[in-house]
Design a protein around this motif. Structure first.
Motif, mmCIF file in Angstrom:
data_model
loop_
_atom_site.group_PDB
_atom_site.id
_atom_site.type_symbol
_atom_site.label_atom_id
_atom_site.label_comp_id
_atom_site.label_asym_id
_atom_site.label_seq_id
_atom_site.Cartn_x
_atom_site.Cartn_y
_atom_site.Cartn_z
ATOM 1 N N LEU A 1 -61.220 3.978 63.714
ATOM 2 C CA LEU A 1 -61.283 4.026 61.924
ATOM 3 C C LEU A 1 -60.683 3.222 60.982
ATOM 4 O O LEU A 1 -59.368 3.397 61.697
ATOM 5 C CB LEU A 1 -61.414 5.597 61.828
ATOM 6 C CG LEU A 1 -61.944 7.167 62.483
ATOM 7 C CD1 LEU A 1 -62.045 8.284 61.871
ATOM 8 C CD2 LEU A 1 -63.787 6.632 61.629
ATOM 9 N N GLU B 1 -59.176 1.911 56.873
ATOM 10 C CA GLU B 1 -59.334 2.442 55.708
ATOM 11 C C GLU B 1 -58.402 0.986 54.851
ATOM 12 O O GLU B 1 -56.969 0.010 55.446
ATOM 13 C CB GLU B 1 -58.405 3.766 55.236
ATOM 14 C CG GLU B 1 -56.567 4.063 55.590
ATOM 15 C CD GLU B 1 -56.618 5.297 55.219
ATOM 16 O OE1 GLU B 1 -55.034 5.234 54.573
ATOM 17 O OE2 GLU B 1 -56.838 5.617 55.036
ATOM 18 N N TRP B 2 -58.848 0.340 53.464
ATOM 19 C CA TRP B 2 -58.191 -0.787 52.759
ATOM 20 C C TRP B 2 -58.235 -0.099 51.309
ATOM 21 O O TRP B 2 -58.819 0.449 50.931
ATOM 22 C CB TRP B 2 -58.967 -1.486 53.230
ATOM 23 C CG TRP B 2 -58.455 -2.519 52.083
ATOM 24 C CD1 TRP B 2 -57.379 -3.405 51.549
ATOM 25 C CD2 TRP B 2 -59.635 -3.266 50.958
ATOM 26 N NE1 TRP B 2 -57.602 -4.340 50.960
ATOM 27 C CE2 TRP B 2 -58.552 -3.947 50.300
ATOM 28 C CE3 TRP B 2 -61.105 -3.015 50.471
ATOM 29 C CZ2 TRP B 2 -59.053 -4.968 49.132
ATOM 30 C CZ3 TRP B 2 -61.367 -2.956 49.417
ATOM 31 C CH2 TRP B 2 -60.840 -4.651 49.014
ATOM 32 N N TYR B 3 -57.309 0.216 51.036
ATOM 33 C CA TYR B 3 -56.682 0.658 49.458
ATOM 34 C C TYR B 3 -56.356 -1.049 48.807
ATOM 35 O O TYR B 3 -56.495 -1.683 48.144
ATOM 36 C CB TYR B 3 -55.515 1.077 49.292
ATOM 37 C CG TYR B 3 -55.125 1.473 47.353
ATOM 38 C CD1 TYR B 3 -55.724 2.927 47.542
ATOM 39 C CD2 TYR B 3 -54.607 0.747 46.471
ATOM 40 C CE1 TYR B 3 -55.991 3.226 46.053
ATOM 41 C CE2 TYR B 3 -54.242 1.717 45.736
ATOM 42 C CZ TYR B 3 -54.865 2.806 45.494
ATOM 43 O OH TYR B 3 -54.714 3.307 43.606
ATOM 44 N N LYS C 1 -59.570 4.173 47.862
ATOM 45 C CA LYS C 1 -59.292 3.734 49.098
ATOM 46 C C LYS C 1 -61.035 4.084 49.765
ATOM 47 O O LYS C 1 -61.610 4.218 50.527
ATOM 48 C CB LYS C 1 -58.582 4.958 49.793
ATOM 49 C CG LYS C 1 -58.297 4.437 51.102
ATOM 50 C CD LYS C 1 -57.206 6.075 51.330
ATOM 51 C CE LYS C 1 -55.788 5.822 50.587
ATOM 52 N NZ LYS C 1 -55.126 6.265 51.163
ATOM 53 N N LYS C 2 -61.328 1.956 50.341
ATOM 54 C CA LYS C 2 -62.509 2.128 51.193
ATOM 55 C C LYS C 2 -62.357 2.532 52.784
ATOM 56 O O LYS C 2 -61.116 2.233 53.205
ATOM 57 C CB LYS C 2 -62.931 0.842 51.053
ATOM 58 C CG LYS C 2 -63.414 -0.047 49.322
ATOM 59 C CD LYS C 2 -63.842 -1.306 49.569
ATOM 60 C CE LYS C 2 -64.108 -1.826 48.533
ATOM 61 N NZ LYS C 2 -64.966 -0.569 47.508
ATOM 62 N N ARG C 3 -63.436 3.286 52.934
ATOM 63 C CA ARG C 3 -62.939 3.986 54.924
ATOM 64 C C ARG C 3 -63.904 3.067 55.624
ATOM 65 O O ARG C 3 -65.121 3.243 54.812
ATOM 66 C CB ARG C 3 -63.274 5.521 54.654
ATOM 67 C CG ARG C 3 -62.304 6.083 53.896
ATOM 68 C CD ARG C 3 -62.949 7.547 53.746
ATOM 69 N NE ARG C 3 -63.885 8.083 53.677
ATOM 70 C CZ ARG C 3 -64.630 8.659 54.414
ATOM 71 N NH1 ARG C 3 -64.120 10.047 55.817
ATOM 72 N NH2 ARG C 3 -65.723 9.116 54.411
ATOM 73 N N PHE C 4 -63.242 2.758 56.469
ATOM 74 C CA PHE C 4 -64.760 1.626 57.547
ATOM 75 C C PHE C 4 -64.385 2.223 59.470
ATOM 76 O O PHE C 4 -63.561 2.805 59.364
ATOM 77 C CB PHE C 4 -64.131 0.708 57.850
ATOM 78 C CG PHE C 4 -64.104 -0.230 56.206
ATOM 79 C CD1 PHE C 4 -65.040 -0.465 55.591
ATOM 80 C CD2 PHE C 4 -62.111 -0.759 55.472
ATOM 81 C CE1 PHE C 4 -64.535 -1.834 54.416
ATOM 82 C CE2 PHE C 4 -62.447 -0.889 54.383
ATOM 83 C CZ PHE C 4 -63.131 -1.075 53.961
ATOM 84 N N ASP D 1 -68.523 -0.108 57.049
ATOM 85 C CA ASP D 1 -68.237 1.306 55.332
ATOM 86 C C ASP D 1 -68.972 1.998 55.272
ATOM 87 O O ASP D 1 -70.069 2.825 55.454
ATOM 88 C CB ASP D 1 -68.554 0.758 54.146
ATOM 89 C CG ASP D 1 -68.103 0.995 52.702
ATOM 90 O OD1 ASP D 1 -68.170 2.614 52.875
ATOM 91 O OD2 ASP D 1 -67.614 0.462 51.680
ATOM 92 N N ARG D 2 -68.267 3.732 55.241
ATOM 93 C CA ARG D 2 -68.368 5.036 56.156
ATOM 94 C C ARG D 2 -68.725 5.560 55.069
ATOM 95 O O ARG D 2 -69.723 6.852 55.203
ATOM 96 C CB ARG D 2 -67.473 5.430 56.441
ATOM 97 C CG ARG D 2 -66.296 4.832 58.216
ATOM 98 C CD ARG D 2 -65.366 5.447 58.075
ATOM 99 N NE ARG D 2 -65.505 6.656 58.134
ATOM 100 C CZ ARG D 2 -63.792 7.643 57.448
ATOM 101 N NH1 ARG D 2 -62.664 6.459 57.997
ATOM 102 N NH2 ARG D 2 -63.446 8.336 58.579
ATOM 103 N N ASP D 3 -68.329 4.938 53.446
ATOM 104 C CA ASP D 3 -69.271 5.685 52.533
ATOM 105 C C ASP D 3 -70.312 5.447 52.037
ATOM 106 O O ASP D 3 -71.492 6.028 50.927
ATOM 107 C CB ASP D 3 -68.062 5.762 51.435
ATOM 108 C CG ASP D 3 -67.048 6.503 51.571
ATOM 109 O OD1 ASP D 3 -67.186 7.593 52.252
ATOM 110 O OD2 ASP D 3 -65.560 5.755 51.788
ATOM 111 N N THR E 1 -56.554 3.591 61.180
ATOM 112 C CA THR E 1 -55.508 5.071 61.498
ATOM 113 C C THR E 1 -56.370 5.892 62.558
ATOM 114 O O THR E 1 -55.400 7.272 63.121
ATOM 115 C CB THR E 1 -56.270 5.708 59.748
ATOM 116 O OG1 THR E 1 -57.810 5.821 59.932
ATOM 117 C CG2 THR E 1 -56.336 5.326 58.492
#
Length: 384
Positions: free
Chosen positions: A12, A14-16, A23-26, A41-43, A78
């Motif tokens: 997991l 992330e990038w802000y 905050k993008k979650r990957f 891209d998790r979202d 993370t």
């Protein structure tokens, strides 16, 4: 362990995105057979980056807590995304915690070099001044130990350096590298251990505290480097009086030069009063370097030299209180271009440890009036 083309390690990440303040979650999939990665891209539930080979990215760089630079974006890993990845990476990239005690600060550079020589990566580091309450909270599991009152008094007698380490079976191996708690016993039974080399004559003056198990390592690292940025942490030792700012650049750290640079500073007319490791975002670096826009020939190259990995910011004081610390330390760093420094001032830091005009090992404050601003930017604004 051998990997084939389809094997992947999943994390997991992330990038802000500063432009959108989001905050993008990957899910980050790393393929060790050819050092390629992909981002999902998790979202939005879609591929963000197709499988791509990244320059200078290797299996050793992919672990929880590290920040990877991917096409200008700083993506922080993370957690593990699956049990298989955790089982494979969990021991080879295990985290542990170390506290370097006050008596070793004059030899800090040598100690850092020795830590890296023995196969550990430093992923977090901070110099701090501890209060009695903080020491008691940190050492709460040791309550009742007859040495604790003496350890407490020693740890509040000067600055300490907290270090989070990553390595193969790090918790157990770090304890082995340190050796017995008593330096006298260490010199007898483990003469190559760090406590045998650097310890004095008791458990109090043994140079280091180390986490005794995985649970303790997580708790003690969290004490200094919390994931929750609103959590109160021990105060930095920054002084902001007749001092100057230096930043050891990412390339020098990745090349294993950090300890040597700190040793060179400590062995000269200076002492390090405060220290902390930072992972600068593009936005942070751009803000810090704003005064160089329009002045530096290749501003983008300068910016890149601050964001290609972790940097370590130092507050430099003089061993002589009458020194012009800012002016003399600038001379000690040498010309900005390391190639020129090697020709005309070969004993300077940039001549000895730099590569070129931008990867020149260390940044130092140019103007005396900017010293406090630069130190406050790191140790007050970015400290968390």
């Amino acid at each position: 362990m051998e990997f084939d083309y389809n094997d992947k390690l999943s994390f997991l990440a992330e990038w802000y995105d500063y432009d959108s303040s989001y905050k993008k979650r990957f899910v980050l999939n790393f393929h060790p057979s050819d050092n390629t990665l992909e981002l999902y891209d998790r979202d939005l539930n879609r591929t963000y980056l197709k499988r791509t080979k990244m320059d200078n990215l290797e299996l050793k760089d992919v672990f929880v807590g590290n920040t990877l630079r991917i096409y200008g974006r700083q993506v922080r890993i993370t957690d593990y995304a699956d049990c298989r990845t955790e089982n494979i990476i969990g021991h080879t990239k295990q985290h542990t915690f170390a506290l370097i005690k006050p008596e070793l600060l004059p030899k800090l550079g040598e100690v850092i070099t020795e830590i890296q020589r023995r196969g550990f990566q430093i992923c977090n580091m901070k110099m701090a001044n501890l209060t009695r309450k903080e020491v008691l909270d940190l050492f709460e599991p040791y309550k009742g130990d007859s040495f604790l009152p003496f350890i407490l008094e020693h740890l509040i007698s000067g600055s300490v350096v907290a270090v989070e380490l990553v390595g193969d079976n790090a918790v157990a191996r770090w304890l082995e590298v340190l050796g017995p708690d008593d330096p006298l016993e260490a010199r007898k039974d483990a003469p190559n251990s760090l406590r045998a080399i650097y310890g004095s004559d008791s458990r109090v003056m043994n140079g280091f505290h180390a986490s005794r198990d995985v649970t303790s390592a997580i708790r003690e690292a969290e004490f200094f480097f919390p994931k929750d940025k609103t959590k109160k942490v021990p105060e930095t030792s920054v002084l902001l009086k007749n001092t100057t700012c230096a930043v050891v650049k990412p390339h020098a750290i990745l090349e294993g030069k950090l300890g040597h640079i700190i040793s060179a500073i400590n062995d000269s007319h200076y002492r390090i009063n405060a220290l902390q490791m930072f992972y600068l975002s593009n936005a942070n670096a751009d803000e810090f370097l704003e005064v160089y826009k329009g002045i530096v020939e290749d501003y983008h190259a300068l910016l890149q030299s601050f964001v290609d990995g972790p940097c370590v910011t130092l507050e430099i004081a003089g061993k002589n209180k009458e020194m012009d610390v800012h002016g003399e330390f600038r001379m000690f760093c040498g010309p900005a271009d390391s190639d020129i420094a090697r020709q005309i001032r070969p004993a300077t830091l940039r001549a000895r440890f730099g590569c070129d005009k931008y990867k020149n090992a260390v940044h130092c404050t140019d103007l005396p009036e900017d010293t406090v601003l630069e130190l406050e930017y790191f140790f007050k604004i970015l400290k968390d």
